[in-house]
Scaffold this motif. Structure first.
Motif, mmCIF file in Angstrom:
data_model
loop_
_atom_site.group_PDB
_atom_site.id
_atom_site.type_symbol
_atom_site.label_atom_id
_atom_site.label_comp_id
_atom_site.label_asym_id
_atom_site.label_seq_id
_atom_site.Cartn_x
_atom_site.Cartn_y
_atom_site.Cartn_z
ATOM 1 N N ILE A 51 -68.950 3.123 -1.159
ATOM 2 C CA ILE A 51 -69.034 4.531 -1.521
ATOM 3 C C ILE A 51 -68.787 4.643 -2.902
ATOM 4 C CG2 ILE A 51 -66.787 4.767 -0.397
ATOM 5 C CD1 ILE A 51 -67.554 7.382 0.817
ATOM 6 N N THR A 52 -69.086 5.646 -3.574
ATOM 7 C CA THR A 52 -68.748 5.872 -4.846
ATOM 8 C C THR A 52 -67.733 6.799 -4.650
ATOM 9 O OG1 THR A 52 -70.194 8.108 -4.536
ATOM 10 C CG2 THR A 52 -71.346 6.076 -5.792
ATOM 11 N N PRO A 53 -66.871 6.928 -5.973
ATOM 12 C CA PRO A 53 -65.545 7.415 -6.271
ATOM 13 C C PRO A 53 -65.637 8.834 -5.386
ATOM 14 C CG PRO A 53 -65.938 6.483 -8.173
ATOM 15 C CD PRO A 53 -67.245 6.329 -7.471
ATOM 16 N N SER A 54 -66.428 9.728 -5.734
ATOM 17 C CA SER A 54 -66.589 10.977 -5.123
ATOM 18 C C SER A 54 -67.010 11.192 -3.822
ATOM 19 C CB SER A 54 -67.655 12.044 -6.031
ATOM 20 O OG SER A 54 -68.813 11.498 -5.750
ATOM 21 N N GLY A 55 -67.391 10.082 -3.332
ATOM 22 C CA GLY A 55 -68.189 10.020 -1.995
ATOM 23 C C GLY A 55 -69.513 10.458 -1.738
ATOM 24 N N GLY A 56 -69.917 10.912 -2.825
ATOM 25 C CA GLY A 56 -71.403 11.531 -3.056
ATOM 26 C C GLY A 56 -72.549 10.595 -2.526
ATOM 27 N N THR A 57 -72.170 9.299 -2.871
ATOM 28 C CA THR A 57 -73.354 8.389 -2.565
ATOM 29 C C THR A 57 -72.798 7.322 -1.770
ATOM 30 O OG1 THR A 57 -74.517 8.883 -4.770
ATOM 31 C CG2 THR A 57 -75.079 6.688 -3.723
ATOM 32 N N THR A 58 -73.538 6.732 -0.686
ATOM 33 C CA THR A 58 -73.193 5.456 -0.064
ATOM 34 C C THR A 58 -74.343 4.743 0.107
ATOM 35 O OG1 THR A 58 -73.758 6.671 2.007
ATOM 36 C CG2 THR A 58 -71.556 6.755 1.491
ATOM 37 N N ASN A 59 -74.175 3.514 0.266
ATOM 38 C CA ASN A 59 -75.248 2.506 0.630
ATOM 39 C C ASN A 59 -74.907 1.522 1.616
ATOM 40 O OD1 ASN A 59 -73.939 0.451 -1.183
ATOM 41 N ND2 ASN A 59 -74.973 1.633 -2.905
ATOM 42 N N TYR A 60 -75.690 0.798 2.241
ATOM 43 C CA TYR A 60 -75.507 0.066 3.313
ATOM 44 C C TYR A 60 -76.304 -1.071 3.479
ATOM 45 C CZ TYR A 60 -73.201 4.102 5.155
ATOM 46 O OH TYR A 60 -72.359 5.208 5.445
ATOM 47 N N ALA A 61 -75.787 -2.353 4.084
ATOM 48 C CA ALA A 61 -76.830 -3.446 4.267
ATOM 49 C C ALA A 61 -77.529 -2.933 5.571
ATOM 50 C CB ALA A 61 -75.760 -4.692 4.685
ATOM 51 N N ASP A 62 -78.851 -3.598 5.649
ATOM 52 C CA ASP A 62 -79.685 -3.314 6.455
ATOM 53 C C ASP A 62 -79.426 -3.676 8.041
ATOM 54 O OD1 ASP A 62 -82.610 -4.408 4.652
ATOM 55 O OD2 ASP A 62 -81.762 -2.564 4.613
ATOM 56 N N SER A 63 -78.415 -4.896 8.001
ATOM 57 C CA SER A 63 -77.903 -5.033 9.253
ATOM 58 C C SER A 63 -76.858 -4.105 9.932
ATOM 59 C CB SER A 63 -77.213 -6.352 9.072
ATOM 60 O OG SER A 63 -76.048 -6.323 8.071
ATOM 61 N N VAL A 64 -76.483 -3.124 8.947
ATOM 62 C CA VAL A 64 -75.493 -2.231 9.760
ATOM 63 C C VAL A 64 -76.061 -0.744 9.820
ATOM 64 C CG1 VAL A 64 -73.527 -3.600 9.116
ATOM 65 C CG2 VAL A 64 -74.051 -1.508 7.524
ATOM 66 N N LYS A 65 -77.053 -0.445 9.042
ATOM 67 C CA LYS A 65 -77.860 0.934 8.852
ATOM 68 C C LYS A 65 -77.993 1.550 10.083
ATOM 69 C CE LYS A 65 -80.165 0.795 4.183
ATOM 70 N NZ LYS A 65 -81.397 0.380 3.704
ATOM 71 N N GLY A 66 -77.543 2.960 10.251
ATOM 72 C CA GLY A 66 -77.301 3.535 11.513
ATOM 73 C C GLY A 66 -76.400 3.312 12.535
#
Length: 124
Positions: A51-66
């Motif tokens: 998660i970015t410092p502001s919380g505005g962007t997140t990304n996930y590994a495919d294994s945990v998405k959703g």
């Protein structure tokens, strides 16, 4: 040097949920991107979410998405990892970590700091 402290791990049944927390006593987390890494027995380290410092962007590994959600409350100086639908493959030690230059693009291979980890065990 930034020091990170994880909490919230434990034993949970398959299908259950846990929420992990990452704090940094004495430091201001809002200046840092924060990610979660897990290390499962016999497996390579995996960057789970960032998660970015502001919380505005997140990304996930495919294994945990959703199933997993990373969030932060900068007023409480805490980053969270909400984990739902847990299964045995999610078992491992979970570390929070700060990627270099506060960039999630640097995560998980280029880190400035990481914590001691918290153990998550998914078992019936």
């Amino acid at each position: 040097q930034l020091q990170l402290v994880e909490s919230g791990g434990g034993l949970v049944q398959p299908g259950g949920s846990l929420r992990l927390s990452c704090t940094a006593p004495g430091f201001t987390l809002e200046y840092y991107a924060i990610g979660w890494i897990r290390q499962a027995p016999g497996k390579e380290r995996e960057g789970v979410a960032c998660i970015t410092p502001s919380g505005g962007t997140t990304n996930y590994a495919d294994s945990v998405k959703g199933r997993f959600t990373i969030s932060r409350d900068n007023a409480k100086n805490t980053v969270f990892l909400e984990m739902n639908g847990l299964n045995a493959e999610d078992t491992g030690v979970y570390y929070c970590a700060a990627p270099q230059l506060a960039l999630c693009s640097r995560f998980p291979d280029n880190l400035d700091a990481w914590g001691q980890g918290t153990l998550v065990t998914v078992s019936s």
